[in-house]
Write a protein that holds these residues in place. Structure first.
Motif, PDB file in Angstrom:
ATOM      1  N   SER A 152       0.841  -1.193   0.000  1.00 19.80           N
ATOM      2  CA  SER A 152       0.000   0.000   0.000  1.00 19.80           C
ATOM      3  C   SER A 152       0.882   1.252   0.000  1.00 19.80           C
ATOM      4  CB  SER A 152      -0.896   0.015   1.242  1.00 19.80           C
ATOM      5  OG  SER A 152      -0.157   0.420   2.383  1.00 19.80           O
ATOM      6  N   GLN A 153       0.262   2.381  -0.182  1.00 14.79           N
ATOM      7  CA  GLN A 153       0.988   3.656  -0.146  1.00 14.79           C
ATOM      8  C   GLN A 153       0.685   4.444   1.126  1.00 14.79           C
ATOM      9  OE1 GLN A 153       3.448   4.503  -2.415  1.00 14.79           O
ATOM     10  NE2 GLN A 153       3.019   2.333  -2.866  1.00 14.79           N
ATOM     11  N   THR A 154       0.203   3.762   2.155  1.00 16.62           N
ATOM     12  CA  THR A 154      -0.113   4.422   3.423  1.00 16.62           C
ATOM     13  C   THR A 154       1.155   4.972   4.064  1.00 16.62           C
ATOM     14  OG1 THR A 154      -1.956   2.900   3.750  1.00 16.62           O
ATOM     15  CG2 THR A 154      -1.196   4.128   5.683  1.00 16.62           C
ATOM     16  N   ARG A 155       1.105   6.237   4.457  1.00 19.39           N
ATOM     17  CA  ARG A 155       2.296   6.886   5.008  1.00 19.39           C
ATOM     18  C   ARG A 155       2.140   7.334   6.459  1.00 19.39           C
ATOM     19  NH1 ARG A 155       2.510   7.809  -0.425  1.00 19.39           N
ATOM     20  NH2 ARG A 155       4.587   7.565  -1.366  1.00 19.39           N
ATOM     21  N   LYS A 156       0.922   7.344   6.958  1.00 25.67           N
ATOM     22  CA  LYS A 156       0.686   7.825   8.318  1.00 25.67           C
ATOM     23  C   LYS A 156       0.172   6.684   9.183  1.00 25.67           C
ATOM     24  CE  LYS A 156      -0.231  12.634   7.066  1.00 25.67           C
ATOM     25  NZ  LYS A 156      -1.202  13.763   7.161  1.00 25.67           N
ATOM     26  N   LEU A 157       0.781   6.535  10.352  1.00 29.20           N
ATOM     27  CA  LEU A 157       0.424   5.426  11.230  1.00 29.20           C
ATOM     28  C   LEU A 157      -1.018   5.509  11.687  1.00 29.20           C
ATOM     29  CD1 LEU A 157       1.311   2.889  12.693  1.00 29.20           C
ATOM     30  CD2 LEU A 157       2.250   4.324  14.526  1.00 29.20           C
ATOM     31  N   ASP A 158      -1.539   6.714  11.883  1.00 27.56           N
ATOM     32  CA  ASP A 158      -2.927   6.822  12.345  1.00 27.56           C
ATOM     33  C   ASP A 158      -3.937   6.446  11.263  1.00 27.56           C
ATOM     34  OD1 ASP A 158      -2.839   9.035  10.689  1.00 27.56           O
ATOM     35  OD2 ASP A 158      -3.167  10.514  12.279  1.00 27.56           O
ATOM     36  N   GLN A 159      -3.448   6.175  10.053  1.00 21.91           N
ATOM     37  CA  GLN A 159      -4.314   5.706   8.968  1.00 21.91           C
ATOM     38  C   GLN A 159      -4.011   4.252   8.592  1.00 21.91           C
ATOM     39  OE1 GLN A 159      -3.628   8.474   5.770  1.00 21.91           O
ATOM     40  NE2 GLN A 159      -4.488  10.210   6.884  1.00 21.91           N
TER      41      GLN A 159
END
Length: 266
Positions: A152-159
């Motif tokens: 995935s391209q998720t970059r923020k831990l809260d997401q």
């Protein structure tokens, strides 16, 4: 040395990949034959379980390799290592998740890696009961059942979707770390063994924090995760080598990896 840098090397690595996939099929067929049957279970000195299935599958794989690649070394969970001075080495975990296996839980795996000069060139994560085979080849990407996969391209831990492997062991030895992990991420799941790392490589999971691993637990994961575009290190941010034992962290992106490393050492 990377065995994929020249045409001859590319042919060799494709042949090795085909052999790795053939071995995954062989091991999966054997595992399915033992699954949910009357198994003899014993326990090692470290209290980890072992069954006749673990031993039989590793023997099967070792014999197959020895017949075709007699000059290659082997490191396996059940029968130790014989790779000193060898350019090529195979690393085998016949049943990754023996506790899952003996309790009838279908998310155990088979792990196989091929290393050249100590570096994983090919990694295979097989889930026999799901008929899923994840493969990573250095410089050539990662696949699931032959279809290309990516993180995935998720970059923020809260997401992020965060999987915590071996949570009971983390709680027993580093409760403060577990407490921080339980407050991290958008979604959290407890799990064990190799499957969360495969799910990360396929883009379904963003972070996997894992604990108390051996080389045969790690080497196959590295090419699958990194060739899918992810990052896999120890908790100090270093790439784990063949002699490494301990916790690891898989992350989909460098931003996530950096944020979770900071959380682990807060």
């Amino acid at each position: 040395m990377e065995i994929s840098k020249n045409p001859e090397g590319k042919i060799q690595i494709q042949r090795l990949l085909a052999d790795c996939l053939a071995l995954a099929d062989l091991a999966a067929e054997a595992a399915r034959g033992y699954f949910r049957s009357d198994l003899g279970v014993s326990f090692k000195a470290d209290a980890s379980p072992v069954t006749q299935a673990d031993q039989a599958i590793e023997c099967l794989v070792r014999e197959w390799i020895a017949q075709r690649y007699p000059d290659h070394g082997i490191l396996g969970e059940e029968y130790g290592a014989n790779f000193t001075g060898k350019t090529h080495c195979w690393v085998i975990d016949p049943i990754d998740g023996t506790r899952s296996f003996i309790s009838g839980f279908p998310l155990f795996g088979f792990l196989l890696a091929h290393l050249t000069d100590g570096e994983p060139q090919i990694g295979v994560i097989s889930l026999p009961m799901l008929n899923e085979v994840y493969a990573g080849v250095k410089g050539q990407g990662a696949t699931c059942n032959g279809t290309p996969i990516s993180v995935s391209q998720t970059r923020k831990l809260d997401q992020a979707t965060l999987y915590i492997n071996e949570g009971d062991k983390i709680h027993a030895t580093q409760p403060a770390v577990l407490s921080r992990l339980l407050c991290a991420g958008q979604t959290r799941r407890f799990c064990y063994d190799c499957y969360p790392h495969a799910l990360l490589a396929a883009g379904h999971v963003d972070v996997v924090v894992d604990y108390d691993l051996k080389p045969y637990d790690i080497m196959a994961l590295r090419p699958v995760v990194t060739e899918a575009g992810g990052i896999l290190t120890d908790w100090a941010g270093q790439v784990p080598g063949l002699s490494y034992e301990g916790p690891i962290l898989s992350a989909a992106t460098h931003d996530l990896h950096k944020e979770v490393l900071a959380l682990l050492h807060d």
